[in-house]
Scaffold this active site. Structure first.
Site, PDB file in Angstrom:
ATOM      1  N   CYS A 137     -53.206 124.296-125.850  1.00 29.48           N
ATOM      2  CA  CYS A 137     -51.803 123.926-125.607  1.00 29.48           C
ATOM      3  C   CYS A 137     -51.552 123.740-124.118  1.00 29.48           C
ATOM      4  O   CYS A 137     -51.313 124.711-123.393  1.00 29.48           O
ATOM      5  CB  CYS A 137     -50.858 124.989-126.177  1.00 29.48           C
ATOM      6  SG  CYS A 137     -49.117 124.562-125.959  1.00 29.48           S
ATOM      7  N   CYS A 140     -48.150 124.886-122.919  1.00 26.67           N
ATOM      8  CA  CYS A 140     -48.017 126.340-122.751  1.00 26.67           C
ATOM      9  C   CYS A 140     -48.746 126.814-121.493  1.00 26.67           C
ATOM     10  O   CYS A 140     -48.243 127.662-120.759  1.00 26.67           O
ATOM     11  CB  CYS A 140     -48.631 127.088-123.940  1.00 26.67           C
ATOM     12  SG  CYS A 140     -48.289 126.397-125.540  1.00 26.67           S
ATOM     13  N   ASP A 141     -49.942 126.320-121.268  1.00 27.76           N
ATOM     14  CA  ASP A 141     -50.819 126.938-120.279  1.00 27.76           C
ATOM     15  C   ASP A 141     -51.070 126.103-119.023  1.00 27.76           C
ATOM     16  O   ASP A 141     -51.564 126.628-118.023  1.00 27.76           O
ATOM     17  CB  ASP A 141     -52.199 127.223-120.926  1.00 27.76           C
ATOM     18  CG  ASP A 141     -52.067 128.178-122.106  1.00 27.76           C
ATOM     19  OD1 ASP A 141     -51.152 129.021-122.066  1.00 27.76           O
ATOM     20  OD2 ASP A 141     -52.864 128.080-123.043  1.00 27.76           O
TER      21      ASP A 141
END
Ligand code: NDP
Length: 315
Positions: A137, A140-141
């Site tokens: 992701c 997300c990261d």
């Protein structure tokens, strides 16, 4: 004794539903799952730093820590939980029946929050370097300090791959999209944006053979599937964008799903095709897939279930 409400799933959606249901005195039972969706706690359990969940301004929080807080908060208000995989459900009679690896549960309302599993390739060093430069992701990261000014690889050729590659250009020195064919699956407009970006280059007909590095990822071994030629690319991150598989197999076709297996709900609602069954989180969402959006629909599912139980005279 039948449960008033049973929640299947233990990610942000499941435990937010549990917090709301517990505070409404519904004494929810959370069937957390054990191995069926990966590990209990959902995809955040394999995420090191979560920096975009609101409320953690000083350096974020680790994924497992965040999920531990969700669980404890739900339990504080009376939610009970069991780490058991649900193997099948019977929605043809009321109360519904939910069979797990350990027991059979009867429940008036059911909330499904089983999420979706990000596909992985399973290359040899993947397990070792997961969350150490590898992620499924980018949204997300990708903003983590470890990826800044690095060469990054996105594996896949769909809308997620081009969207995530474009997103990563905000931080990266260079982004390679590694795609196994000579044509992207992504929509034309999103392709164009990525293909015209000066920091993005597509490596066509190319697959990931392995990732390299001891403590953190330092490179990737790639193979051109047409020529058979292998080469190593030095990089600081590999992001899988291979698609997701919604965890809906245990439903046995008793609830309406879309063509990819996601549970169908009316836009903005959590009611499914079976009255008394509600769904939330990534199992209904193939677009946003964020902890905060999952928590949001988890809250909605608990409120919808509470209202429905009230209408049935069960409270
Ligand atoms: P997709 O299934 O569309 O794409 C997955 C990609 O991964 C494909 O290019 C596929 O290759 C590749 N892939 C799959 N398995 C392997 C493998 N074993 N080895 C190498 N490559 C592999 O998933 P997405 O997550 O991109 O999209 C899912 C859905 O969500 C789509 O409907 C999409 O339109 C939607 N979406 C929409 C967005 C938006 O509108 N902003 C953003 C993100 C997603 P191949 O093409 O060869 O099959």
């Amino acid at each position: 004794m039948s449960e008033k409400v049973t929640i299947i799933g233990s990610g942000p959606a499941g435990f937010t539903a549990a917090i709301y249901a517990a505070r409404a005195n519904l004494e929810p039972l959370v069937l957390e799952g054990f191995t069926a969706g990966g590990i209990p706690g959902g995809q955040l359990m394999t995420t090191t730093e979560v920096e975009n969940y609101p409320g953690f301004p000083d350096g974020g929080i680790s994924g497992p820590d965040l999920m531990d807080r969700f669980r404890r908060q739900a339990q504080e208000f009376g939610a009970r939980s069991a780490q058991e995989d649900v193997t099948e459900v019977d929605l043809s009679r009321r109360p519904f029946r939910v069979r797990t690896s350990e027991q059979e549960v009867e429940t008036h309302a059911l909330i499904i929050a089983t999420g979706a599993t990000a596909k992985r390739l399973g290359v040899p060093r993947e397990e070792k370097l997961w969350s150490r430069g590898m992620s499924a992701c980018a949204i997300c990261d990708g903003a983590l300090p470890m990826f800044r000014k690095k060469v990054l690889l996105v594996i896949g050729g769909g809308d997620s791959a081009v969207e995530e590659a474009t997103y990563l250009t905000k931080f990266a020195a260079k982004v390679y999209i590694v795609h196994r064919r000579d044509e992207l699956r992504a929509s034309k407009i999103m392709q164009k944006r990525a293909l015209e970006h000066p920091k993005i280059e597509v490596l066509w007909d190319t697959v990931l053979v392995d990732v390299l590095g001891d403590d953190v990822l330092s490179g990737a071994r790639l193979k051109n599937v047409k020529t058979g030629e292998e080469r190593v690319v030095e990089c600081g991150g590999v992001f899988y964008a291979l698609g997701h598989i919604p965890n809906t197999g245990f439903l046995g076709g008793q609830i309406e799903l879309d063509e990819k297996g996601y549970i169908l709900v009316k836009p903005g609602r959590t009611r499914t095709s079976v009255e008394g069954v509600f769904a939330c989180g990534d199992v209904i969402d193939k677009v946003y897939r964020q902890a905060i959006t999952a928590a949001g629909t988890g809250c909605a599912a608990a409120l919808d279930a509470e209202r429905w139980l009230g209408e049935q005279g069960i409270d």
